[in-house]
Design an enzyme around this catalytic site. Structure first.
Site, PDB file in Angstrom:
ATOM      1  N   ILE A  78    -108.284   0.661 -16.859  1.00 25.69           N
ATOM      2  CA  ILE A  78    -108.088   0.011 -15.555  1.00 25.69           C
ATOM      3  C   ILE A  78    -107.501   0.945 -14.507  1.00 25.69           C
ATOM      4  O   ILE A  78    -107.406   0.563 -13.337  1.00 25.69           O
ATOM      5  CB  ILE A  78    -107.225  -1.263 -15.676  1.00 25.69           C
ATOM      6  CG1 ILE A  78    -105.818  -0.948 -16.189  1.00 25.69           C
ATOM      7  CG2 ILE A  78    -107.930  -2.291 -16.545  1.00 25.69           C
ATOM      8  CD1 ILE A  78    -104.875  -2.135 -16.071  1.00 25.69           C
TER       9      ILE A  78
ATOM     10  N   SER B  70     -92.442  -7.619 -16.996  1.00 22.70           N
ATOM     11  CA  SER B  70     -91.446  -7.468 -18.049  1.00 22.70           C
ATOM     12  C   SER B  70     -90.070  -7.680 -17.458  1.00 22.70           C
ATOM     13  O   SER B  70     -89.844  -7.413 -16.274  1.00 22.70           O
ATOM     14  CB  SER B  70     -91.550  -6.061 -18.650  1.00 22.70           C
ATOM     15  OG  SER B  70     -90.404  -5.742 -19.408  1.00 22.70           O
TER      16      SER B  70
ATOM     17  N   TYR C 240     -91.221   2.669 -15.889  1.00 26.01           N
ATOM     18  CA  TYR C 240     -91.849   1.409 -16.312  1.00 26.01           C
ATOM     19  C   TYR C 240     -91.181   0.234 -15.600  1.00 26.01           C
ATOM     20  O   TYR C 240     -91.865  -0.680 -15.105  1.00 26.01           O
ATOM     21  CB  TYR C 240     -91.714   1.271 -17.820  1.00 26.01           C
ATOM     22  CG  TYR C 240     -92.219  -0.029 -18.404  1.00 26.01           C
ATOM     23  CD1 TYR C 240     -93.572  -0.246 -18.608  1.00 26.01           C
ATOM     24  CD2 TYR C 240     -91.323  -1.030 -18.787  1.00 26.01           C
ATOM     25  CE1 TYR C 240     -94.033  -1.429 -19.167  1.00 26.01           C
ATOM     26  CE2 TYR C 240     -91.773  -2.214 -19.347  1.00 26.01           C
ATOM     27  CZ  TYR C 240     -93.127  -2.403 -19.532  1.00 26.01           C
ATOM     28  OH  TYR C 240     -93.580  -3.589 -20.082  1.00 26.01           O
TER      29      TYR C 240
ATOM     30  N   LYS D 276     -93.139  -2.414 -13.079  1.00 18.21           N
ATOM     31  CA  LYS D 276     -93.174  -3.864 -13.263  1.00 18.21           C
ATOM     32  C   LYS D 276     -92.505  -4.590 -12.097  1.00 18.21           C
ATOM     33  O   LYS D 276     -92.953  -5.670 -11.685  1.00 18.21           O
ATOM     34  CB  LYS D 276     -92.502  -4.233 -14.588  1.00 18.21           C
ATOM     35  CG  LYS D 276     -93.305  -3.812 -15.818  1.00 18.21           C
ATOM     36  CD  LYS D 276     -94.676  -4.452 -15.850  1.00 18.21           C
ATOM     37  CE  LYS D 276     -95.358  -4.289 -17.193  1.00 18.21           C
ATOM     38  NZ  LYS D 276     -96.724  -4.882 -17.210  1.00 18.21           N
TER      39      LYS D 276
END
Length: 267
Positions: A73, A158, A171, A175
């Site tokens: 993606i 998350s 990360y 998110k």
């Protein structure tokens, strides 16, 4: 006297869904849950062809049509072309679940070093799949979702993006970015018939966390941070995603729902 019966408000009858990262874990469970609740077709995306084909077979065994969409993606051109072909094959799109996460095909090489020991090359895997991948698929899917007139996007984020994880700062940032994107897109598409919400997960028992949960002592220490003293299961996430994809949530948009065993709480 006959007793009235009512169709479940969680039904997805005649609806077509795309689930990214559907080859395992939460994505697989979402694809199967959608099939069990009457989805006409599920587009199964994964970068791993064998995983995608395996889940597609399971979807069809549940009575829904399955179309395999093998795509990384982070490749916008490939996402656009292959999604356009899949939508043409099944005749529309009503639901998008942006579930693909971790570091995508580069998860094995992803850095967990302290942020001050990393450089931009280390950040790309986290940002590419979690943030830019979500943007890519959403942009590619929106024409069909708008045409549906009753579309739903569910972004899987998350709790790292809500409270921050010190060993995963990029990360966490990615998110958190998806959470902001969720709210902004919801404001832009609400009057056009597309709802946008997010589900924020705690630690769920998936292949992506196998190494982390292999040590029982480490799991016990981790669960002390959870009000409900167990790991999440893929079905815990899939049930909330089903709700947000279905007509049961038809007056809900722009929201983030924690499914996290009480790891963090909010009002």
């Amino acid at each position: 006297m006959s007793v009235a019966t009512h169709e479940s408000i969680l039904t997805l009858t005649d609806r077509v869904a795309l689930v990214t990262g559907a080859g395992q874990g939460v994505g697989r469970e979402v694809a199967l849950t959608f099939a069990r609740h009457g989805a006409r077709a599920v587009i199964v995306n994964d970068f791993d062809e064998s995983r995608a084909k395996s889940v597609a077979g399971e979807v069809e065994s549940e009575g829904s049509r399955a179309v395999v969409m093998v795509t990384d993606i982070t490749d916008y051109a490939a996402v656009t072309a292959r999604l356009r072909a899949a939508v043409a094959e099944v005749g529309g799109l009503d639901i998008l679940v942006n579930n693909a996460g971790n570091a995508g095909p580069r998860s094995a090489d992803a850095s967990f070093d302290p942020f001050w020991d990393t450089d931009p090359g280390d950040w790309n895997a986290w940002l590419g799949t979690n943030l830019f991948g979500t943007l890519n698929v959403s942009r590619a899917a929106l024409p069909a979702l708008l045409e549906s007139g009753n579309g739903s996007i569910v972004n899987v984020i998350s709790d790292a993006g809500r409270v921050g994880e010190p060993h995963m700062p990029v990360y966490s940032a990615a998110k958190a970015g998806v959470a902001g994107f969720t709210r902004a897109l919801a404001k832009g598409t609400g009057r056009l018939g597309v709802r946008v919400n997010a589900v924020s997960l705690g630690s769920v028992r998936t292949p992506g966390v196998e190494a982390m949960i292999a040590d029982p002592q480490a799991v016990d220490a981790m669960l002390k941070q959870y009000l409900i003293r167990r790991l999440g299961e893929p079905a815990d996430a899939a049930n909330m995603i089903l709700f947000l994809a279905s007509g049961a949530s038809s007056w809900i948009t722009g929201q983030t729902y924690p499914v996290n065993g009480g790891y963090s709480v909010s009002f």
